[in-house]
Design an enzyme around this catalytic site. Sequence first.
Site, PDB file in Angstrom:
ATOM      1  N   HIS A 114      14.781 -19.665   1.623  1.00 12.03           N
ATOM      2  CA  HIS A 114      14.741 -19.283   3.190  1.00 12.03           C
ATOM      3  C   HIS A 114      13.307 -19.632   3.733  1.00 12.03           C
ATOM      4  CE1 HIS A 114      18.701 -17.250   2.502  1.00 12.03           C
ATOM      5  NE2 HIS A 114      18.572 -17.003   3.820  1.00 12.03           N
ATOM      6  N   ARG A 147      26.201  -8.798  -0.245  1.00 13.15           N
ATOM      7  CA  ARG A 147      27.604  -9.493  -0.961  1.00 13.15           C
ATOM      8  C   ARG A 147      28.453  -9.913   0.170  1.00 13.15           C
ATOM      9  NH1 ARG A 147      27.388  -5.060  -4.457  1.00 13.15           N
ATOM     10  NH2 ARG A 147      28.586  -3.966  -3.403  1.00 13.15           N
ATOM     11  N   TYR A 168      22.914 -15.496 -11.032  1.00 14.71           N
ATOM     12  CA  TYR A 168      22.931 -14.246 -11.710  1.00 14.71           C
ATOM     13  C   TYR A 168      23.660 -14.431 -13.009  1.00 14.71           C
ATOM     14  CZ  TYR A 168      23.868  -9.295 -12.159  1.00 14.71           C
ATOM     15  OH  TYR A 168      23.737  -8.110 -12.820  1.00 14.71           O
ATOM     16  N   ASN A 206      25.654  -3.986  -0.969  1.00 16.98           N
ATOM     17  CA  ASN A 206      26.843  -4.291  -0.123  1.00 16.98           C
ATOM     18  C   ASN A 206      26.689  -5.441   0.782  1.00 16.98           C
ATOM     19  OD1 ASN A 206      30.075  -3.851  -0.086  1.00 16.98           O
ATOM     20  ND2 ASN A 206      29.340  -3.418   2.021  1.00 16.98           N
ATOM     21  N   LYS A 232      19.742  -6.959 -16.322  1.00 12.77           N
ATOM     22  CA  LYS A 232      20.446  -7.298 -15.085  1.00 12.77           C
ATOM     23  C   LYS A 232      19.544  -7.045 -14.198  1.00 12.77           C
ATOM     24  CE  LYS A 232      25.014  -5.491 -16.517  1.00 12.77           C
ATOM     25  NZ  LYS A 232      26.003  -4.619 -16.051  1.00 12.77           N
TER      26      LYS A 232
END
Length: 517
Positions: A427, A385, A400, A382, A412
């Site tokens: 990054h 996201r 994705y 979470n 997945k």
Amino acid sequence: MVGEDYASIRHRQPSSTGHGTPEKNEMQKRSEAEKPFQNSSNGWVDVDHGITKKMRLIAEAEELKPAFMKEVDSHFTEFVNRLIAKSVLLESSTATSTFPVATCSERDLHKPKGLRVPPEHGKLFIARRSLLELVLEFDLLVFAFGKFPVVISTWLCMFLSTFILPYGLFQQWAQGHCCSSHRKIRSLFFGMLFMLFQSIGLGFGPTYVAVSYALPPASRFIIILEQVRLIMKAYSFIRENVPRVLSSAKEKSSTIPVPQVTQYLYFLFAPTLIYRDNYPRNPMIRWGYVATKFAQVIGSLFYAYYIFVRLCIPPFRNISQEPFNLRGLVLCIFNSILPGVLILFLVFFAFLHCWLNAFAEMLRFADRMFYKDWWNSTSYANYYRTWNVVVHDWLYYYAYRDFLWFFGKKFKAAAMLSVFAVSAAVHEYVLGVCFGYFYPVLFCLFMCFGMVFNFILDDRRKGPIWNVIMWTSLFLGQGVIICLYSQEWYAHQYCPLENPTFLDYVKPRSWDCHIQI
């Protein structure tokens, strides 16, 4: 009794020497002074003169002791005051030096080690600053954003090329796709041109400018972050419009769905990475709100500068002079948690809230869900996201979901792993180019701890204890990032290599920099 014997001896001495001449008496006195323990003719040891002289020397020493101690104390106090005054002058001189190379740590300036005033002298008042006093010298800020004309010219080239080439290539391909007899070959040709532009024009060009011009860190961040942003926007524009043209050609429609150039231009400035022909718009622009948000960005910038000067630079100036060991590493990480978390909050507030809202207001962009309540997350899934919704949307729709469309929905876990790998690589690329060295700390945190926490702390964890665990791990992660990257930065400043090999570029220099100092 002993005193009477001494008195008799003293009483008999003049009679034994009284018949001599004055010259002989003087010579005898000198010999007695030179040999106080000379034996007399009757066997008694003449120690009276030595004892008398010893007592006189002790009395004179007692008289000289206060004056001597007072003189030593005055010289010591004067020495300490001069040393502290020189330290204050050294602090003002090092404050004007360029980031981050310095010769003396901030701790040494405020706390001279091993030079404490004795307690009996009381408190010593000297001229010195508070540790958290507001820094008014902006030399570090000037250095970090140096060579700004190069930054502006590079950004203009990147923006104009992104505005002209992707739109022009797409328009040429779309207009000739319906009537072309070799659609696949033609599509492959234009696709290769677009990828060539993405890899060389937007990929290699800005990186080459940042490295060849030796731009300072903040200037590099501007160029590299804009490079990544424009690459993602150009890809989104092509990715969203190519299926529309293919569907139109399949349906043999007479109209070609090519967006207007103004729509593409609006998208390049809009605070989103997902292209749409139209977005929800507000009726008016609140210019006072825009000014407030930009002022908050500037305030956050100066606050971050203050944190670097007061909390980050002093502990790491001389870190390369200490051996690299586990104890020092643990202390360094815990000392870096506070500045790391503060910088994390400032980046979030300045960019994701103030900067994006300011541009959204100027463009009347109404959908401003740039982040969600990530601070209440009980799982890392979470958190990923909700921390940065803008980037997450791009990764979700174009990495994705496209991975699942290509390989199938049963992969997945592999799709999630690929998203983590792409995010970690980007990054680390940004930090590597901007800092000027390769030290994959963030990549390891993403791929190791990030992936593990993403599967362990999943959405099934709902209790508040999981939020505490999430915050604790986040704090430690920020401490690790600030500590290790700062150590590596100063290692490169203090231990430059004349003829580095490939292994020297890969191996962290902070591991053995102390050997060369």
